[in-house]
Design an enzyme around this catalytic site. Structure first.
Site, PDB file in Angstrom:
ATOM      1  N   GLY A 115       2.850   2.457  -1.653  1.00  0.00           N
ATOM      2  CA  GLY A 115       2.679   1.869  -0.327  1.00  0.00           C
ATOM      3  C   GLY A 115       1.273   1.342  -0.151  1.00  0.00           C
ATOM      4  CB  CYS A 116      -0.799   0.908   2.901  1.00  0.00           C
ATOM      5  SG  CYS A 116      -2.468   0.430   3.390  1.00  0.00           S
ATOM      6  CG  PHE A 117      -4.259  -0.936  -1.885  1.00  0.00           C
ATOM      7  CD1 PHE A 117      -4.730  -1.247  -0.624  1.00  0.00           C
ATOM      8  CD2 PHE A 117      -4.305  -1.941  -2.853  1.00  0.00           C
ATOM      9  CE1 PHE A 117      -5.229  -2.490  -0.313  1.00  0.00           C
ATOM     10  CE2 PHE A 117      -4.788  -3.208  -2.550  1.00  0.00           C
ATOM     11  CZ  PHE A 117      -5.259  -3.479  -1.277  1.00  0.00           C
ATOM     12  CD1 TRP A 118      -7.016  -0.336   2.059  1.00  0.00           C
ATOM     13  CD2 TRP A 118      -6.186  -0.405   4.140  1.00  0.00           C
ATOM     14  NE1 TRP A 118      -7.181  -1.606   2.537  1.00  0.00           N
ATOM     15  CE2 TRP A 118      -6.693  -1.695   3.803  1.00  0.00           C
ATOM     16  CE3 TRP A 118      -5.620  -0.205   5.393  1.00  0.00           C
ATOM     17  CZ2 TRP A 118      -6.631  -2.760   4.709  1.00  0.00           C
ATOM     18  CZ3 TRP A 118      -5.571  -1.266   6.281  1.00  0.00           C
ATOM     19  CH2 TRP A 118      -6.076  -2.529   5.942  1.00  0.00           C
TER      20      TRP A 118
END
Length: 433
Positions: A50-53
């Site tokens: 998912g969102c890499f942050w």
């Protein structure tokens, strides 16, 4: 010269000489050689969840992980840039690049098995081309291995986790397991994004299913929320391996002693509560009245932000709120002053944080109509200049919550200090209670 060849050569030359072996050992243990050896010992896995942050943040928090870098991998025919992969026409392109994180780790400190177990546990691998509200092929679940051992471990853990997920009522794992061809680091502003933006987007889509039963309460444990259905409560949505949850605990929760109870829950543990703020980000701080959310905040809150929100929640539009946050002043001989001027032996505390501020043993009657004390509890208050209204005064604030308490004067008995304090921002605790 290559450092490995240097090492072999030195070992051969000094093999028969005990004294020289000592010299060789000193050379081989030099910082340059050690750095080369340590570098060679490191391994890498590239993971998409998912969102890499949030993925980057969680892996960087693991002991044994040397670095985590946000980036792109497993794409064809698309430029490996954030602007390109987020274009509308790429949303369901199977050849789009995935948002991934390159995890560099020391296998002597953390195994690939431990890393991959954590990987499966910290997102929902049964979702295809999405994680929660993040929809598109760039958010696909993917493991990109660099060694045969990593491949075998990933396949074995995927099969094990499937059994656990099936037993918990989840569907088929969608995680792809492939050999890494090339990793492209993301733009600089994506690196350590959540360290630069503590209140940034950090969704938690973990299923709560774990590989092994933990000694501590796990996310799939169903807590009793009945106590939260009566009265006012503060609810903090927590998550494993959440550095910003740890910051909130360290800066706020660990010191909080207020009268409104504070509870910690995982996103899967909110049964019976009426909430409106999305709970996928951690931490999320919610203020509940009789089990119903009054307002909430996604992301980390500083101590100042938390106590202002708590002040609004607890005090509302009141004289106490205006005194605490607008540097107001109680009316002389106000009702709260009349209650507090003759209390039994005890301690006056911060109305929000619960921190002890003043002791009745230091209280005296100044005849001014405001509570007066010879001193504050050691380390409990902050003194700072106040030049408002054309006067030069010393303002007193609570150290933990930062709320305005009053002023310091030197017109007490025999010219001693007088802490002139507003009663409406205090609570009272009898000694020994």
């Amino acid at each position: 010269m290559n450092k490995i060849k240097l090492k072999a050569g030195l070992q051969a030359v000094f093999k028969s000489c005990a004294l020289c072996l000592t010299v060789a050992g000193l050379l081989l243990s030099s910082p340059v050689v050690r750095a080369e050896q340590n570098k060679a010992a490191l391994e890498q896995l590239v993971l998409g969840a998912g969102c890499f942050w949030g993925v980057e943040k969680r892996f960087e928090a693991l002991p044994g992980v040397v670095d985590a870098v946000a980036g792109y991998a497993d794409g064809r025919g698309v430029r490996p840039t954030y602007q390109a992969i987020t274009a509308p026409e790429q949303r369901m392109n199977p050849d789009n690049f995935a948002e991934v994180v390159q995890v560099t780790y020391n296998p002597a400190l953390i195994s690939s098995s431990t890393l991959l177990q954590f990987y499966f546990e910290q997102h929902d691998p049964t979702q295809k081309n999405r994680q929660g509200n993040d929809i598109g092929t760039q958010y696909r679940s993917i493991v990109l291995y660099s060694t045969p051992e990593q491949q075998q471990t990933a396949l074995a853990l995927k099969a094990q986790y499937q059994q656990l997920l099936t037993a918990a009522g989840y569907g088929e794992i969608q995680t792809q397991i492939k050999a890494l061809k090339r990793f492209y680091p993301a733009e600089d502003y994506h690196q350590d994004y959540l360290a630069k933006n503590p209140a940034g987007y950090c969704p938690d889509h973990a299923t709560g299913v774990r590989f092994a039963v933990q000694s501590e309460a796990t996310p799939d444990t169903t807590p009793d929320n009945s106590a939260l259905l009566t009265g006012q409560h503060i609810l903090v949505i927590d998550a494993p391996y959440c550095p910003y949850c740890a910051i909130f605990k360290r800066e706020v929760a660990d010191h909080y002693q207020g009268s409104i109870p504070m509870h910690f829950r995982r996103a899967q543990q909110l049964q019976g509560l009426s909430l409106k703020t999305p709970t996928f980000a951690t931490p999320t701080i919610l203020f509940l009245d009789n089990g119903v959310e009054q307002f909430g905040r996604q992301g980390a809150m500083s101590a100042a932000e938390f106590y202002q929100a708590l002040g609004y929640f607890k005090l509302g539009d009141s004289e106490a709120f205006r005194v605490a946050f607008d540097k107001g002043t109680d009316n002389r001989f106000c009702q709260q002053y009349e209650i507090f001027k003759n209390t039994p032996d005890g301690v006056f505390t911060d109305k929000l944080s619960g921190q002890p501020l003043f002791d009745t043993r230091d209280r005296f009657d100044s005849g001014t109509g405001w509570l007066s004390f010879r001193r504050a509890v050691k380390g409990a208050v902050i003194e700072q200049p106040d030049n408002s209204y054309g006067m030069q005064r010393t303002e007193i604030r609570a150290k933990k919550s930062g709320i305005h308490l009053g002023h310091l004067f030197f017109d007490g008995p025999n010219g001693s200090a007088r802490y002139c304090i507003n009663a409406t921002v205090l609570d009272f605790v009898p000694r020994g209670s």
